[in-house]
Design a protein around this motif. Structure first.
Motif, PDB file in Angstrom:
ATOM      1  N   UNK A  27       0.506  -0.891  -0.288  1.00 17.43           N
ATOM      2  CA  UNK A  27       0.275   0.043   0.223  1.00 17.43           C
ATOM      3  C   UNK A  27       0.529   1.284   0.335  1.00 17.43           C
ATOM      4  N   UNK A  28       1.813   1.839   0.820  1.00 16.47           N
ATOM      5  CA  UNK A  28       2.942   2.353   0.820  1.00 16.47           C
ATOM      6  C   UNK A  28       4.132   1.591   0.930  1.00 16.47           C
ATOM      7  N   UNK A  29       5.090   2.686   0.706  1.00 16.39           N
ATOM      8  CA  UNK A  29       6.365   1.942   0.763  1.00 16.39           C
ATOM      9  C   UNK A  29       7.565   2.961   1.014  1.00 16.39           C
ATOM     10  N   UNK A  30       8.985   2.702   1.944  1.00 18.23           N
ATOM     11  CA  UNK A  30       9.945   3.461   1.944  1.00 18.23           C
ATOM     12  C   UNK A  30       9.761   4.576   0.877  1.00 18.23           C
ATOM     13  N   UNK A  31       9.875   5.948   0.840  1.00 16.07           N
ATOM     14  CA  UNK A  31      10.318   7.194  -0.164  1.00 16.07           C
ATOM     15  C   UNK A  31       9.178   7.751  -0.415  1.00 16.07           C
ATOM     16  N   UNK A  32       8.042   6.796  -0.402  1.00 19.14           N
ATOM     17  CA  UNK A  32       6.335   7.620  -0.818  1.00 19.14           C
ATOM     18  C   UNK A  32       6.005   8.989   0.594  1.00 19.14           C
ATOM     19  N   UNK A  33       5.825   9.680  -0.539  1.00 16.95           N
ATOM     20  CA  UNK A  33       5.540  11.215   0.271  1.00 16.95           C
ATOM     21  C   UNK A  33       3.847  11.584   0.537  1.00 16.95           C
ATOM     22  N   UNK A  34       3.534  11.107   1.944  1.00 21.84           N
ATOM     23  CA  UNK A  34       1.944  11.127   2.219  1.00 21.84           C
ATOM     24  C   UNK A  34       2.207  11.743   2.791  1.00 21.84           C
ATOM     25  N   UNK A  91       5.522  11.800  19.505  1.00 22.06           N
ATOM     26  CA  UNK A  91       5.219  11.138  17.938  1.00 22.06           C
ATOM     27  C   UNK A  91       5.261  10.576  17.717  1.00 22.06           C
ATOM     28  N   UNK A  92       3.721   9.323  18.294  1.00 24.33           N
ATOM     29  CA  UNK A  92       3.299   8.249  17.794  1.00 24.33           C
ATOM     30  C   UNK A  92       1.503   8.902  17.950  1.00 24.33           C
ATOM     31  N   UNK A  93       0.614   7.836  17.002  1.00 30.18           N
ATOM     32  CA  UNK A  93      -0.440   8.298  16.500  1.00 30.18           C
ATOM     33  C   UNK A  93      -1.100   6.801  15.948  1.00 30.18           C
ATOM     34  N   UNK A  94      -2.319   7.243  16.288  1.00 27.79           N
ATOM     35  CA  UNK A  94      -2.765   6.164  15.459  1.00 27.79           C
ATOM     36  C   UNK A  94      -3.730   6.657  13.748  1.00 27.79           C
ATOM     37  N   UNK A  95      -3.192   5.610  13.432  1.00 27.21           N
ATOM     38  CA  UNK A  95      -3.532   5.825  12.169  1.00 27.21           C
ATOM     39  C   UNK A  95      -4.862   6.428  11.341  1.00 27.21           C
ATOM     40  N   UNK A  96      -5.427   7.090  10.721  1.00 28.63           N
ATOM     41  CA  UNK A  96      -6.228   7.175  10.017  1.00 28.63           C
ATOM     42  C   UNK A  96      -6.460   6.833   8.778  1.00 28.63           C
ATOM     43  N   UNK A  97      -5.968   7.504   8.367  1.00 25.39           N
ATOM     44  CA  UNK A  97      -5.863   7.587   6.439  1.00 25.39           C
ATOM     45  C   UNK A  97      -4.518   8.295   6.151  1.00 25.39           C
ATOM     46  N   UNK A 135      -4.352  10.794  -3.863  1.00 26.27           N
ATOM     47  CA  UNK A 135      -5.145   9.557  -3.932  1.00 26.27           C
ATOM     48  C   UNK A 135      -5.399   8.277  -2.044  1.00 26.27           C
ATOM     49  N   UNK A 136      -6.394   8.024  -1.511  1.00 26.40           N
ATOM     50  CA  UNK A 136      -6.363   7.271  -0.479  1.00 26.40           C
ATOM     51  C   UNK A 136      -6.106   6.098  -0.643  1.00 26.40           C
TER      52      UNK A 136
END
Lengths: 128, 274
Positions: free
Chosen positions: A89-96, A108-114, A120-121
């Motif tokens: 779904x994602x890979x190192x280097x992706x700008x997100x 610096x920790x969180x719970x992923x939502x999106x 593109x989601x």
């Protein structure tokens, strides 16, 4: 040299008031501010498709230009696979652009939502 | 002649263990297949379920367990639901919990049964086996008429289980448990004297029901009765994920979980190290 981080720490600390405190019943959510959302822009350093938690690690440049390593907790690979996502779904280097519930301690920790790449989601947990 | 044939057929069907359910033939004494729990949470009872009073030793063990599931300890939300047992109103963040799952220790019985992930039942002449997706773990329930004497046996996370058929109900009695596991995610305790009885009944082709009873005089003043757990038979399509048909290897590996705790879960709630 690893390409750094795109943009600055941002952005929105949206107090999204939820009618029901989801944190009340979820073992994971109890560690996070479930009534708040933060949106950050960063560069993926690692995407771990591991049990029982998928995790996403990424670098974010703060307001002073300092790179801060962030990490996001996500639910299990079984959950993601049932929704059609996979380890690519994602890979190192992706700008997100990532939306998370922040941790209660302000680290610096969180719970992923999106997670989005461009418009593109690429990861969406709408069960929280 | 015709009447006699029809009558014979009816009697044969009535006496057979093969019955018709929802338009599909099934054998209520064959539990084979992959099953997924429908509804409910990960508790031994549901939210309205009654928890028997603890013995003094049981109370001590209950107080020692710090779960991270349920309403958050000390919050207005927890105070607003006195109708719920206190076990469902005392959650602390995982970083402050002593739940053994945090380092991928075995869930034990009966807790493993309450995971929202499928298990497969494999049935042979002498035993019924459960293979759990969560933890990627096998469990044996012997149906070869053996008895269990735990005098010299070491305690085990999943105990020693023997089963027998009472009509179309598989009754499984288990003893010899490791007392470090919890009954469920809410941290209800048990001792190594726990006797767990499970009653499985396949009520239709696609529906398996389970009720459980814990008898543990060291911990509870009377038997602890579960609600009815319902499991649905999974089709091949529902067992197919990412192009692979079968259970997923949801093995909790300490090398990953400890890394996760160190990098995310603990920093989420604990002050940063100086």
């Amino acid at each position: 040299m690893k390409r750094t981080v795109c943009a600055s720490l941002v952005m929105i600390v949206a107090a999204v008031l939820l009618t029901t405190p989801l944190a009340a019943h979820h073992g994971t959510a109890i560690s996070y501010e479930m009534q708040k959302e933060i949106v950050l822009k960063g560069t993926v350093t690692q995407f771990k498709w591991s049990n029982p938690h998928v995790t996403l690690h990424f670098d974010v440049k703060d307001a002073d230009g300092k790179v801060v390593a962030w990490s996001a907790e996500a639910t299990s690979p079984y959950f993601w696979a049932q929704r059609g996502y996979n380890k690519n779904a994602v890979k190192p280097g992706d700008e997100i652009t990532i939306t998370m519930h922040p941790g209660k301690a302000g680290n610096s920790a969180g719970l992923l939502m999106k997670v989005m790449i461009g418009d593109k989601v690429v990861l969406l947990d709408n069960d929280r | 002649m015709y009447t006699r044939a029809v009558l014979s057929t009816v009697i044969l069907l009535a006496c057979s263990s093969v019955v018709m359910g929802q338009g599909t033939t099934f054998d209520p004494r064959d539990l084979s297949g992959s099953w997924l729990k429908s509804g409910g949470d990960r508790g031994f009872t549901n939210v309205r379920g009654e928890v028997p009073p603890f013995t003094p030793e049981g109370q001590k063990r209950f107080d020692a367990n710090k779960p991270s599931r349920g309403r958050i300890l000390g919050t207005p939300d927890a105070a607003a639901h006195p109708e719920e047992h206190v076990g469902r109103r005392r959650a602390v963040p995982p970083a402050l919990s002593n739940d053994l799952i945090a380092e991928c220790n075995p869930l034990g019985m009966p807790r493993l049964l309450f995971e929202p992930e499928p298990f497969e039942i494999i049935q042979t002449k002498d035993k019924v086996m459960q293979f759990f997706q969560w933890a990627w773990t096998f469990r044996e329930m012997w149906t070869d008429a053996r008895t269990v004497n735990t005098t010299d046996l070491p305690s085990r996370w999943y105990g020693y289980s023997v089963g027998k058929w009472e009509g179309d109900t598989l009754v499984v009695d288990s003893v010899g448990f490791d007392e470090r596991s919890w009954v469920d995610f809410y941290g209800y305790p048990h001792s190594d004297q726990m006797h767990l009885q499970e009653r499985y009944r396949r009520v239709s082709r696609d529906r398996l029901e389970l009720t459980l009873t814990i008898t543990d005089p060291l911990t509870y003043t009377r038997p602890f009765q579960s609600d009815t757990k319902v499991f649905t038979l999974l089709t091949k399509e529902r067992l197919t994920l990412l192009g692979w048909t079968g259970l997923q290897e949801n093995l909790c590996a300490p090398i990953d979980e400890v890394d996760f705790n160190t990098r995310i879960r603990n920093p989420a709630v604990l002050p940063a190290a100086k």
